[in-house]
Design a protein around this motif. Structure first.
Motif, PDB file in Angstrom:
ATOM      1  N   GLU A   1     -21.191   6.751   9.634  1.00 34.36           N
ATOM      2  CA  GLU A   1     -20.864   7.019   7.870  1.00 34.36           C
ATOM      3  C   GLU A   1     -21.976   7.331   7.860  1.00 34.36           C
ATOM      4  N   LYS A   2     -23.664   7.445   8.031  1.00 34.15           N
ATOM      5  CA  LYS A   2     -24.348   6.853   6.929  1.00 34.15           C
ATOM      6  C   LYS A   2     -24.807   8.962   6.545  1.00 34.15           C
ATOM      7  N   PHE A   3     -24.607   9.812   7.036  1.00 39.48           N
ATOM      8  CA  PHE A   3     -24.496  10.994   6.925  1.00 39.48           C
ATOM      9  C   PHE A   3     -23.043  11.455   6.119  1.00 39.48           C
ATOM     10  N   GLY A   4     -22.265  11.083   5.636  1.00 42.01           N
ATOM     11  CA  GLY A   4     -20.852  11.605   5.337  1.00 42.01           C
ATOM     12  C   GLY A   4     -20.751  10.445   3.835  1.00 42.01           C
ATOM     13  N   LEU A   5     -19.461   9.852   4.240  1.00 43.63           N
ATOM     14  CA  LEU A   5     -19.153   9.372   2.767  1.00 43.63           C
ATOM     15  C   LEU A   5     -20.563   8.261   2.664  1.00 43.63           C
ATOM     16  N   ILE A   6     -21.557   7.312   3.270  1.00 45.43           N
ATOM     17  CA  ILE A   6     -22.263   6.495   2.519  1.00 45.43           C
ATOM     18  C   ILE A   6     -22.895   7.275   1.565  1.00 45.43           C
ATOM     19  N   SER A   7     -23.867   8.421   2.717  1.00 46.71           N
ATOM     20  CA  SER A   7     -24.375   9.483   1.919  1.00 46.71           C
ATOM     21  C   SER A   7     -24.369   9.594   0.021  1.00 46.71           C
ATOM     22  N   GLN A   8     -22.137  10.171   0.482  1.00 52.00           N
ATOM     23  CA  GLN A   8     -21.513  10.766  -0.517  1.00 52.00           C
ATOM     24  C   GLN A   8     -21.865   9.177  -1.949  1.00 52.00           C
ATOM     25  N   ILE A   9     -21.382   8.475  -1.408  1.00 55.81           N
ATOM     26  CA  ILE A   9     -21.280   7.714  -2.430  1.00 55.81           C
ATOM     27  C   ILE A   9     -23.023   7.082  -2.831  1.00 55.81           C
ATOM     28  N   LYS A  10     -23.387   7.924  -2.690  1.00 56.19           N
ATOM     29  CA  LYS A  10     -25.089   6.660  -3.207  1.00 56.19           C
ATOM     30  C   LYS A  10     -25.777   7.424  -3.412  1.00 56.19           C
ATOM     31  N   ARG A  11     -25.008   9.351  -4.001  1.00 56.69           N
ATOM     32  CA  ARG A  11     -25.425  10.489  -4.436  1.00 56.69           C
ATOM     33  C   ARG A  11     -25.278  10.665  -6.025  1.00 56.69           C
ATOM     34  N   CYS A  12     -23.327   9.865  -5.864  1.00 61.36           N
ATOM     35  CA  CYS A  12     -23.083  10.358  -6.470  1.00 61.36           C
ATOM     36  C   CYS A  12     -23.611   9.208  -7.774  1.00 61.36           C
ATOM     37  N   SER A  13     -23.486   7.581  -7.772  1.00 64.38           N
ATOM     38  CA  SER A  13     -23.767   6.572  -8.270  1.00 64.38           C
ATOM     39  C   SER A  13     -25.080   6.838  -8.645  1.00 64.38           C
ATOM     40  N   VAL A  14     -25.864   7.237  -8.249  1.00 62.01           N
ATOM     41  CA  VAL A  14     -27.290   8.157  -8.529  1.00 62.01           C
ATOM     42  C   VAL A  14     -27.076   9.173  -9.867  1.00 62.01           C
ATOM     43  N   SER A  15     -26.097   9.434  -9.501  1.00 60.44           N
ATOM     44  CA  SER A  15     -25.928  10.843 -10.051  1.00 60.44           C
ATOM     45  C   SER A  15     -25.443  10.605 -12.129  1.00 60.44           C
ATOM     46  N   ILE A  16     -24.642   9.114 -11.888  1.00 61.70           N
ATOM     47  CA  ILE A  16     -24.884   8.463 -12.873  1.00 61.70           C
ATOM     48  C   ILE A  16     -25.134   8.473 -14.355  1.00 61.70           C
ATOM     49  N   PRO A  17     -26.188   7.281 -14.038  1.00 64.50           N
ATOM     50  CA  PRO A  17     -27.142   6.839 -14.495  1.00 64.50           C
ATOM     51  C   PRO A  17     -28.401   7.989 -14.634  1.00 64.50           C
ATOM     52  N   SER A  18     -28.263   8.738 -13.573  1.00 59.99           N
ATOM     53  CA  SER A  18     -29.610  10.133 -14.066  1.00 59.99           C
ATOM     54  C   SER A  18     -28.638  10.715 -15.201  1.00 59.99           C
ATOM     55  N   ASN A  19     -28.181  11.202 -15.196  1.00 59.14           N
ATOM     56  CA  ASN A  19     -26.903  12.005 -16.304  1.00 59.14           C
ATOM     57  C   ASN A  19     -26.914  12.033 -17.343  1.00 59.14           C
TER      58      ASN A  19
END
Length: 115
Positions: free
Chosen positions: A31-49
């Protein structure tokens, strides 16, 4: 406009991102390039925004970026549920992270109303 390091919602979102990265280490490598990548991007997006909005020149712009951050919390929440539904991780391991997502969603709505 705001000192981002002083915002409780931003601090909570940073902790959420760290928790997601730790949780991602427990997921299958396929899942490295699937859901793992997606949840990491989402989680970083929150404090970044939240941070980007805090650095903007108006309350209207800040609220816009808080809205984007809130969308990312819902996206992350959905993906965490999907991980459980796909039997990639147990509900017990994601429950605390989901609870933090919900807490940030509530904080975000309250903060937007305050602005």
């Amino acid at each position: 406009m705001h000192k981002v390091e002083e915002l409780i919602i931003w601090k909570k979102a940073i902790e959420l991102a760290k928790s997601v990265y730790l949780l991602a280490n427990e997921l299958p490598n396929e899942e490295k390039f699937g859901l793992i990548s997606q949840i990491k991007r989402c989680s970083v997006s929150i404090p970044s925004n939240i941070a980007e909005g805090a650095g903007r020149n108006s309350r209207k712009e800040f609220k816009h970026f808080l809205s984007i951050a809130n969308g990312s919390t819902y996206e992350l929440h959905t993906q965490l549920i999907l991980l459980v539904e796909l039997n990639l991780i147990t509900e017990e391991k994601v429950q605390q992270v989901i609870e933090v997502c919900i807490e940030i969603q509530k904080m975000n709505y309250a903060f937007q109303k305050k602005l």
